[in-house]
Write an enzyme that holds these catalytic residues in place. Structure first.
Site, PDB file in Angstrom:
ATOM      1  N   ASN A 163       1.498   7.351  -7.124  1.00 51.75           N
ATOM      2  CA  ASN A 163       2.497   6.323  -6.832  1.00 51.75           C
ATOM      3  C   ASN A 163       2.165   5.431  -5.639  1.00 51.75           C
ATOM      4  O   ASN A 163       2.709   4.326  -5.539  1.00 51.75           O
ATOM      5  CB  ASN A 163       3.891   6.955  -6.687  1.00 51.75           C
ATOM      6  CG  ASN A 163       4.000   7.890  -5.521  1.00 51.75           C
ATOM      7  OD1 ASN A 163       2.985   8.417  -5.049  1.00 51.75           O
ATOM      8  ND2 ASN A 163       5.206   8.115  -5.043  1.00 51.75           N
ATOM      9  N   GLU A 259       2.325  17.200   1.453  1.00 50.89           N
ATOM     10  CA  GLU A 259       3.504  16.327   1.275  1.00 50.89           C
ATOM     11  C   GLU A 259       3.882  16.414  -0.192  1.00 50.89           C
ATOM     12  O   GLU A 259       3.137  15.908  -1.045  1.00 50.89           O
ATOM     13  CB  GLU A 259       3.147  14.873   1.528  1.00 50.89           C
ATOM     14  CG  GLU A 259       2.692  14.513   2.907  1.00 50.89           C
ATOM     15  CD  GLU A 259       2.410  13.000   2.966  1.00 50.89           C
ATOM     16  OE1 GLU A 259       2.634  12.446   4.029  1.00 50.89           O
ATOM     17  OE2 GLU A 259       1.987  12.408   1.972  1.00 50.89           O
ATOM     18  N   CYS A 293       8.610   9.463  -3.419  1.00 45.92           N
ATOM     19  CA  CYS A 293       9.053  10.790  -2.964  1.00 45.92           C
ATOM     20  C   CYS A 293      10.363  10.631  -2.203  1.00 45.92           C
ATOM     21  O   CYS A 293      11.226  11.504  -2.230  1.00 45.92           O
ATOM     22  CB  CYS A 293       7.999  11.441  -2.088  1.00 45.92           C
ATOM     23  SG  CYS A 293       7.582  10.481  -0.633  1.00 45.92           S
TER      24      CYS A 293
END
Ligand code: NAP
Ligand code: G3H
Length: 485
Positions: A163, A259, A293
């Site tokens: 992304n 992450e 996210c």
């Protein structure tokens, strides 16, 4: 002529020891656009033997790189930042086609990354150590001085998601390099072509052979192999919680920065500026079709203002432009059909478990229109699971106490937003939220990239952000001077 070396015809190469090469596997992976399914190119399916070679190259190159003065490394990063700015249109066009990101967001991703690289170079110059005096410590009888400094960790395996291929590759490359590490980057398969372009710019900026390498290929063949490899000293990973947990299990004693997924909530209190909250929630839920996210994945509303908020929110969401990324539509196709199928499952489940559908514009293959569900409860999968698509989830609660309980009722812990005009209340609630960052009167957001981005619970391990990433990618080394007493 930039990008002349990274491909021949439609076949992209991988990068090892400063050279662009084809894999001896003679296997490639076709990359199709999520916008119209057109073939954008083929990337190399690197094999395990080639991974061994890439890592041994990176290991050798790291020693010399670490000996360069930090100012020389900073100069190279500054040049890479300049080249990225200069080529922003080319890279942004690649993002538009490869990951269906809207034009303005693609440009922003590149510009913000050029800033990140430049600021990382600057921050690296401030990577100072300290001198500790032993006498101040209890019962230290001899005179001792500790010279405490930061040294590189070694070879960093960087793994980035689809992304933000440019930003989340460079947010690993830049701090790793300024700190004197070498990097082996494994980009997501979808997004890899954009990343290969970036790697070429780092080479052009003067990164020596072997210091930055890029391998592409099937995670099923080289993923675990890379993660377990003896020549990898650190893994910096951004991606799903599922893959992150697998990496953590396989990594052994390697340094880890993870992450992972999120289920960020915003809490809207009775005294909030509702127009502001609506604006932030619309962009939080729907920007890049919710594939962030940090997208707002739960909107928690106090009952007394819920109807008023929802009325405004639905009207604003209804105005969003759906369409092609090159036309800068707000909502664009999702990365692939599986992502769209996953949303279908979550929506079917919500329909079956009492949630109320307020909007669901359409689905055409991998393209979902803006969708809004009200009255989502813990019975629904949408309450718990990351939707990663343009689906707004509204949860109604009775008071602030319940708002905090619901916000914390998640396996994830990236960010939570609070909308209120009472700053004391905001701070009080912030202290009770189990997340890495609390946003007051704003949507959840990773940037600016110099801010710490901390991940807790199943959202990850460690803190990123320019200074924090450099710290994570170095270790403390002390030299103790024992003075005559
Ligand atoms: P993903 O499926 O987990 O993939 C991430 C990366 O891991 C890709 O490069 C993928 O390569 C690679 N990979 C897959 N299996 C692997 C294995 N066994 N060993 C090593 N690498 C492996 O995630 P995604 O779909 O690209 O990204 C979306 C997810 O990332 C969402 O959950 C989102 O919340 C999360 N994310 C989190 C943050 C954050 O900062 N917390 C930021 C962005 C995204 P292939 O593509 O080749 O499979
Ligand atoms: O997808 C995760 C990114 O780190 C989110 O970044 O909040 O700037 O969109 P962003």
């Amino acid at each position: 002529m930039p990008f002349a070396y990274i491909k021949e015809g439609n076949n992209y190469k991988y990068l090892v020891d400063g050279k662009w090469v084809f894999s001896s596997s003679e296997k490639t992976i076709g990359i199709n656009s999520p916008v119209d399914n057109s073939l954008l190119g083929k990337i190399q399916a690197v094999n395990q033997k080639e991974v061994d070679n890439v890592l041994s190259t990176a290991k050798k190159a790291q020693k010399k790189w670490a000996e360069l003065p930090v100012s020389a490394r900073a100069e190279i990063l500054n040049k890479a930042s300049e080249l990225l700015s200069k080529n922003k249109e080319v890279i942004a066009n690649q993002l538009i086609k490869e990951i269906a990101k809207a034009r303005s967001l693609s440009i922003t991703e590149v510009e913000r990354t050029a800033d990140l690289i430049r600021s990382t170079a600057e921050e690296g110059l401030r990577m100072n150590g300290e001198l500790l005096e032993g006498e101040c410590f209890y019962k230290c009888e001899r005179k001792k001085r500790a010279l405490v400094g930061r040294v590189p960790i070694g070879v960093v395996l960087a793994i980035s998601p689809f992304n933000y291929p440019v930003n989340l590759s460079c947010s690993k490359i830049a701090p790793a390099l300024i700190a004197g590490n070498s990097v082996v980057l494994k980009p997501s398969t979808q997004g890899a072509i954009s990343v290969l372009h970036i790697a070429e710019l780092f080479l052009e900026a003067g990164v020596p052979p072997g210091v930055l390498n890029v391998v592409t290929g099937n995670s099923s063949e080289i993923g675990d192999y890379l993660v377990k490899h003896k020549d990898v000293d650190m893994i910096a990973f951004t991606g799903s919680t599922k893959v992150g947990k697998r990496i953590a299990n396989l990594a052994g004693m390697k340094h880890l920065l993870l992450e992972l997924g999120g289920k960020d909530a915003v809490i809207v209190l009775e005294d909030a500026d509702l127009d502001l909250a609506v604006r932030e929630c619309v962009s939080g839920c729907f920007s890049y079709s919710g594939q962030r996210c940090t997208a707002v994945k739960r909107i928690i509303l106090i009952n007394s203002i819920a109807d008023k908020f929802i009325d405004k929110f639905v009207k604003e969401a209804d105005k969003l432009k759906h369409g092609k990324p090159e036309e800068d539509a707000y909502i664009t196709p999702l990365i692939n059909n599986e992502a769209a199928d996953n949303i279908q499952e979550l929506i079917d489940d919500a329909n079956n478990n009492g949630a109320k559908k307020l909007m669901c514009k359409f689905r055409e293959r991998n393209f979902w229109g803006a969708t809004i569900f009200d009255n989502v409860t813990s019975k629904c999968r949408l309450y718990h699971e990351e939707q990663f698509g343009p689906v707004a989830v509204i949860i109604r609660i009775k008071d602030e106490k319940e708002a905090i309980k619901v916000a914390n009722d998640s396996e994830y812990g990236l960010q939570t937003g609070i909308f209120t005009n009472n700053i004391n209340k905001a701070f009080d609630i912030a202290s009770k939220l189990e997340v890495g960052t609390v946003q007051i009167n704003g949507r959840s957001d990773r940037g600016p990239d110099n801010f710490p981005f901390s991940c807790i619970k199943s959202s990850g391990i460690g803190t990123q952000g320019i200074k924090y990433s450099i710290e994570a990618m170095t270790r403390i080394k002390s030299t103790v001077l024992n003075l005559p007493s």
